[in-house]
Design an enzyme around this catalytic site. Structure first.
Site, mmCIF file in Angstrom:
data_model
loop_
_atom_site.group_PDB
_atom_site.id
_atom_site.type_symbol
_atom_site.label_atom_id
_atom_site.label_comp_id
_atom_site.label_asym_id
_atom_site.label_seq_id
_atom_site.Cartn_x
_atom_site.Cartn_y
_atom_site.Cartn_z
ATOM 1 N N HIS A 23 -2.829 -1.368 -3.134
ATOM 2 C CA HIS A 23 -3.986 -0.523 -2.850
ATOM 3 C C HIS A 23 -3.910 0.692 -3.759
ATOM 4 C CE1 HIS A 23 -4.296 -2.195 1.525
ATOM 5 N NE2 HIS A 23 -4.702 -3.052 0.615
ATOM 6 N N ASP A 25 -4.042 -4.971 6.076
ATOM 7 C CA ASP A 25 -4.295 -5.873 4.954
ATOM 8 C C ASP A 25 -3.018 -6.645 4.618
ATOM 9 O OD1 ASP A 25 -5.906 -7.031 3.018
ATOM 10 O OD2 ASP A 25 -5.430 -5.508 1.518
ATOM 11 N N SER A 42 0.859 -1.177 0.000
ATOM 12 C CA SER A 42 0.000 0.000 0.000
ATOM 13 C C SER A 42 0.903 1.238 0.000
ATOM 14 C CB SER A 42 -0.932 -0.053 1.218
ATOM 15 O OG SER A 42 -1.909 0.949 1.142
#
Length: 193
Positions: A44, A137, A17
């Site tokens: 992401h 995540d 991310s």
């Protein structure tokens, strides 16, 4: 693709991310061509239908980047970038499926969803790398990869622009390898798939 064909392909997954794109931009130009394995990158990103990320990654590597559409066959030798606003699922017949189910960890694509699906289909032939990021995540996906006999690599939080994501994973499991960007290049170029 028949199940026999997918048994001959191994898979490297890279998830991240915030702060992970910078790592990839440093790593990708140094990678050797892929042989009997494929690479899937799940980052992401904003929910847009542009392909800026795919184009940027393609510019940074000599490895061919293949666009993922629903039911794209997974082939060795290619990099695949999970498109914006879809989860990616691996099918046992070697196809890649795009899924629009709810966001996981506020994300679609979710790293956990992609890694868990790969663990289920590829088992010990899956290697997953978790890079910089600012949420949790990826950790459940790494646990699934490791539980199925795959290899887990986590970016050293000290080298991450946003260390929360790798730190969270390290607190929940023991990685097979802890690397910075240079270590990731060496790891990938020496993969023994």
């Amino acid at each position: 693709m028949e199940e026999d064909k997918i048994r001959n392909i191994s898979l490297l997954l890279i998830g991240g991310s915030a702060g992970s794109l910078e790592v990839l931009i440093a790593v990708l130009p140094q990678l050797k061509p892929l042989q009997n394995w494929a690479m899937v990158i799940v980052l992401h990103r904003k929910s847009t239908d542009d392909s800026l990320l795919e184009n940027l990654i393609a510019m940074k590597t000599v490895i061919p980047v293949k666009e993922i559409e629903d039911k794209t066959p997974l082939e060795a030798g290619f990099i695949y970038v999970v498109p914006s606003d879809y989860h990616l699922l691996f099918e046992k017949n070697g196809l890649l499926s795009l899924d629009v189910s709810d966001k996981v960890n506020y994300s679609r694509p979710s790293i956990d969803v992609v890694f868990e699906s790969a663990a289920d289909v590829f088992g010990s032939r899956a290697t997953a790398v978790l890079l910089s990021g600012a949420n949790a995540d990826g950790t459940q996906g790494l646990l699934a990869i490791q539980q199925m006999g795959g290899t887990v690599v986590i970016q050293d939080p000290d080298s991450a622009e946003m260390p929360y994501m790798p730190k969270f994973a390290i607190n929940k499991m023991t990685a097979n390898h802890l690397v910075d960007a240079d270590g990731l290049v060496a790891f990938i170029n020496n993969l023994g798939f």
